[in-house]
Design an enzyme around this catalytic site. Structure first.
Site, PDB file in Angstrom:
ATOM      1  N   ARG A  12      42.845   9.512  16.031  1.00 51.91           N
ATOM      2  CA  ARG A  12      43.401  10.388  17.082  1.00 51.91           C
ATOM      3  C   ARG A  12      44.849  10.681  16.724  1.00 51.91           C
ATOM      4  NH1 ARG A  12      43.796  10.475  23.582  1.00 51.91           N
ATOM      5  NH2 ARG A  12      41.633  11.053  23.223  1.00 51.91           N
ATOM      6  N   CYS A  43      38.212  16.295  31.538  1.00 54.09           N
ATOM      7  CA  CYS A  43      38.143  15.267  30.484  1.00 54.09           C
ATOM      8  C   CYS A  43      38.956  14.027  30.849  1.00 54.09           C
ATOM      9  CB  CYS A  43      38.630  15.846  29.164  1.00 54.09           C
ATOM     10  SG  CYS A  43      40.263  16.583  29.254  1.00 54.09           S
TER      11      CYS A  43
HETATM   12  N1   CP Z   1      39.531  12.293  27.674  1.00 54.01           N
HETATM   13  C1   CP Z   1      40.218  11.523  26.813  1.00 54.01           C
HETATM   14  O1   CP Z   1      40.205  11.726  25.606  1.00 54.01           O
HETATM   15  O2   CP Z   1      40.909  10.517  27.397  1.00 54.01           O
HETATM   16  P1   CP Z   1      41.949   9.538  26.678  1.00 54.01           P
HETATM   17  O3   CP Z   1      43.147  10.393  26.303  1.00 54.01           O
HETATM   18  O4   CP Z   1      42.279   8.511  27.703  1.00 54.01           O
HETATM   19  O5   CP Z   1      41.310   8.969  25.461  1.00 54.01           O
HETATM   20  N1  NVA Z   2      44.267  18.555  26.079  1.00 52.46           N
HETATM   21  C1  NVA Z   2      44.567  17.173  26.343  1.00 52.46           C
HETATM   22  C2  NVA Z   2      43.329  16.354  26.307  1.00 52.46           C
HETATM   23  C3  NVA Z   2      43.524  14.898  26.629  1.00 52.46           C
HETATM   24  C4  NVA Z   2      42.240  14.115  26.532  1.00 52.46           C
HETATM   25  C5  NVA Z   2      45.585  16.662  25.341  1.00 52.46           C
HETATM   26  O1  NVA Z   2      45.469  17.014  24.150  1.00 52.46           O
HETATM   27  O2  NVA Z   2      46.512  15.961  25.729  1.00 52.46           O
END
Ligand code: CP
Ligand code: NVA
Length: 314
Positions: free
Chosen positions: A108, A272
């Site tokens: 991530r 989300c």
């Molecule tokens: N929806 C989602 O990706 O949540 P987190 O940022 O908590 O992982």
């Molecule tokens: N669009 C948001 C999604 C978080 C799960 C972000 O990138 O912060």
């Protein structure tokens, strides 16, 4: 033909065919049912998973860690404060070392090119747990939740209201068009999805029998919607844009009045998460009877587990 995803990465949903996405959704329903039924398996026993995080996470990290760990795998959390990721050591060197020690990698972070390099150099499956561009594991859970709510996906209508060019909106365009879900993005002109993503989704939709629309009018967009979806107005890494986004997106708040404009008593609300209550969604909607956000969050785990079983489990 039987679907075989062994050894595959998930960098963006675009890399997977609709049949492959469908296969992982079917497996997701199965693993959820098994778990709820008290069945226990060790499908990751003896395996290791590196969890690389440049950005924060609650759901994605916990979903990967619990899904992998409860089936006997050993997940190792590595933030940028812990390892040399692009600093001191070249990314391709880190990737090659991780590839010698782990069975798979979750990343991530910011750049899509990072997750792509990890896949190229590590030689093991790499999962995109969110980049600036895409959030594929999120949309697997969203599709699963929609399917649980209505019993089917083909011909359903999902309307995303808000920042239409963010990672989640773009990935919804891809995933919905792949599974035959009509998808509409309602966003102000300055925040509409990238033309190449819309074109890709339209071309996919023409094969799966769905449609793709982009509009600046949220009231018109939500008419007849099965699901109204929103996400934060300010994604991670864009914090300096906060004032500008609030000004642009305030007319796009999902509230009771917008949900009523669906004209559907059974329309559901999806997000989300994390959510900023009072901004992109009101407390009454997210806490109300139409909200499926907690199922959606739980389904992150089942879909991520299914994806890992399909790509590297036994
Ligand atoms: N929806 C989602 O990706 O949540 P987190 O940022 O908590 O992982
Ligand atoms: N669009 C948001 C999604 C978080 C799960 C972000 O990138 O912060």
């Amino acid at each position: 033909m039987a679907v075989n995803l062994k050894g595959r990465s998930l960098l963006t949903l675009k890399d997977w065919t609709p049949v492959e996405v469908r296969h992982v959704l079917d497996l997701s329903h199965r693993v959820k049912k098994e778990r709820k039924g008290g069945k226990r398996f060790l499908r990751f026993q003896g395996s290791t998973l590196a969890l690389l995080f440049e950005k924060r996470s609650t759901r994605t990290r916990c979903a990967f860690e619990t899904a992998f760990g409860e089936e006997g795998g050993h997940p190792v959390f590595l933030s940028t404060a812990d390892i040399h990721l692009g600093t001191k050591e070249a990314l391709e060197d880190t990737a090659r070392v991780l590839g010698r020690m782990f069975d798979a990698i979750q990343f991530r972070g910011f750049k899509q090119s990072t997750v792509e390099s990890l896949a190229k150099w590590s030689g093991i499956p790499v999962y995109n747990g969110l980049t600036d561009e895409w959030h594929p594991t999120q949309v697997l859970a969203d599709l699963m939740t929609l399917e649980e709510a209505f019993g089917s996906l083909k011909g359903r209508k999902l309307v995303f209201v808000g920042d239409g060019r963010n990672n989640v909106a773009h990935t919804l365009l891809v995933g919905c068009s792949q599974l035959g879900v009509h998808v509409t993005i309602a966003a102000p002109a300055a925040l509409q999805p990238a033309a190449e993503v819309v074109d890709w989704a339209r071309s996919m939709a023409s094969e799966t029998g769905s449609t793709v629309s982009v509009t600046a009018d949220p009231a018109a967009a939500v008419q007849g919607a099965d699901a109204v979806y929103t996400d934060v107005w300010v994604s991670m890494g864009e914090e300096e844009k906060s004032a500008e986004r609030i000004a642009l997106l305030s007319p796009y708040q999902v509230n009771d009045s917008l949900m009523a404009m669906t004209g559907r008593r059974d329309a559901i609300f999806l997000h989300c998460l994390p959510a900023v209550k009072g901004k992109e969604v009101t407390e009454e909607v997210i806490e109300g009877p139409r909200s499926r956000v907690w199922d959606e969050a739980e389904n992150r785990k089942h879909t991520i587990k299914a994806m890992m079983i399909a790509t590297m489990g036994r």
